[in-house]
Design a protein around this motif. Sequence first.
Motif, short mmCIF file in Angstrom:
data_model
loop_
_atom_site.label_atom_id
_atom_site.label_comp_id
_atom_site.label_asym_id
_atom_site.label_seq_id
_atom_site.Cartn_x
_atom_site.Cartn_y
_atom_site.Cartn_z
N THR A 12 0.84 -1.19 0.00
CA THR A 12 0.00 0.00 0.00
C THR A 12 0.88 1.24 0.00
N SER A 13 0.24 2.39 -0.10
CA SER A 13 0.94 3.66 -0.03
C SER A 13 0.38 4.41 1.18
N VAL A 14 1.28 4.93 2.01
CA VAL A 14 0.86 5.63 3.22
C VAL A 14 1.55 6.99 3.28
N ASP A 15 0.75 8.01 3.54
CA ASP A 15 1.32 9.34 3.75
C ASP A 15 1.72 9.42 5.22
N LEU A 16 3.00 9.27 5.49
CA LEU A 16 3.47 9.23 6.87
C LEU A 16 3.33 10.55 7.61
N SER A 17 3.09 11.64 6.88
CA SER A 17 2.88 12.92 7.57
C SER A 17 1.62 12.86 8.43
N HIS A 18 0.61 12.10 7.99
CA HIS A 18 -0.61 11.95 8.81
C HIS A 18 -0.28 11.18 10.10
N VAL A 19 0.56 10.19 9.98
CA VAL A 19 0.97 9.42 11.15
C VAL A 19 1.69 10.33 12.14
N LEU A 20 2.57 11.17 11.61
CA LEU A 20 3.33 12.07 12.49
C LEU A 20 2.43 13.13 13.11
N ARG A 21 1.58 13.76 12.29
CA ARG A 21 0.71 14.83 12.81
C ARG A 21 -0.25 14.34 13.88
N LYS A 22 -0.77 13.16 13.68
CA LYS A 22 -1.73 12.60 14.64
C LYS A 22 -1.05 11.81 15.76
N ARG A 23 0.27 11.74 15.68
CA ARG A 23 1.06 11.01 16.67
C ARG A 23 0.57 9.58 16.82
N LEU A 24 0.33 8.95 15.67
CA LEU A 24 -0.19 7.59 15.63
C LEU A 24 0.91 6.56 15.85
N ARG A 25 0.50 5.40 16.23
CA ARG A 25 1.37 4.24 16.29
C ARG A 25 0.77 3.20 15.35
N ILE A 26 1.60 2.48 14.66
CA ILE A 26 1.14 1.45 13.73
C ILE A 26 1.58 0.10 14.28
N ALA A 27 0.62 -0.81 14.37
CA ALA A 27 0.91 -2.16 14.85
C ALA A 27 0.25 -3.16 13.91
N GLY A 28 0.88 -4.28 13.72
CA GLY A 28 0.32 -5.33 12.88
C GLY A 28 0.45 -6.67 13.58
N SER A 29 -0.45 -7.57 13.26
CA SER A 29 -0.41 -8.88 13.90
C SER A 29 -1.19 -9.88 13.06
N THR A 30 -0.96 -11.13 13.33
CA THR A 30 -1.74 -12.21 12.73
C THR A 30 -1.85 -13.33 13.76
N LEU A 31 -2.95 -14.03 13.71
CA LEU A 31 -3.14 -15.16 14.63
C LEU A 31 -2.73 -16.48 14.00
N ARG A 32 -2.58 -16.49 12.70
CA ARG A 32 -2.37 -17.73 11.95
C ARG A 32 -1.28 -18.62 12.53
N ASN A 33 -0.12 -18.06 12.83
CA ASN A 33 1.02 -18.87 13.26
C ASN A 33 1.17 -18.97 14.77
N ARG A 34 0.19 -18.50 15.50
CA ARG A 34 0.30 -18.56 16.96
C ARG A 34 -0.18 -19.92 17.47
N PRO A 35 0.36 -20.37 18.60
CA PRO A 35 -0.06 -21.66 19.15
C PRO A 35 -1.56 -21.63 19.52
N ARG A 36 -2.18 -22.79 19.44
CA ARG A 36 -3.61 -22.92 19.73
C ARG A 36 -3.96 -22.37 21.12
N ALA A 37 -3.12 -22.62 22.11
CA ALA A 37 -3.39 -22.14 23.47
C ALA A 37 -3.41 -20.62 23.52
N GLU A 38 -2.53 -19.98 22.76
CA GLU A 38 -2.50 -18.52 22.74
C GLU A 38 -3.76 -17.97 22.06
N LYS A 39 -4.19 -18.62 20.99
CA LYS A 39 -5.42 -18.21 20.31
C LYS A 39 -6.62 -18.34 21.26
N ALA A 40 -6.65 -19.43 22.01
CA ALA A 40 -7.74 -19.64 22.97
C ALA A 40 -7.72 -18.57 24.05
#
Length: 100
Positions: A12-40
Motif C-alpha cells: 500500500t501507499s501511506v502518507d506518513l505525515s498523517h501518522v506524524l501529525r496525529k502522533r499515531l502508532r502502527i501495529a500489525g499482527s496475525t493469529l495464523r502462526n500462533r499456538p492454539r493455546a494462545e489463540k484460545a
Amino acid sequence: LICIGLLSGSRTSVDLSHVLRKRLRIAGSTLRNRPRAEKAALTAAFWSEFGEGLARGDLRPVIDRAFPLVEAGEAHAYVAANRNVGKVILRAPALATGSV
C-alpha cells in the motif's frame, strides 16, 4: 492504527505525515502462526472484555451484506473484489422443526 489481516494485499501507499501529525502508532499482527493455546487465551480475553456488550446489543459487528448459502460463490467474489465494508454473512436455510 492496528492492522490484522491483509484482505486487500500486503502492499500500500501511506502518507506518513498523517501518522506524524496525529502522533499515531502502527501495529500489525496475525493469529495464523500462533499456538492454539494462545489463540484460545486471546479469544477468552476478547469475550471477557466485550461479551456483555455484544450480548446486550451495545456492540454490534458491521455487516455489509448477507448472501444465501447457495450463493457462496457470489459472496466470495464480492469479498475478493473488495466491495465489502464490514462482514459478509452466508445464511444457511432454516431447518424444519417437528417430528421426523
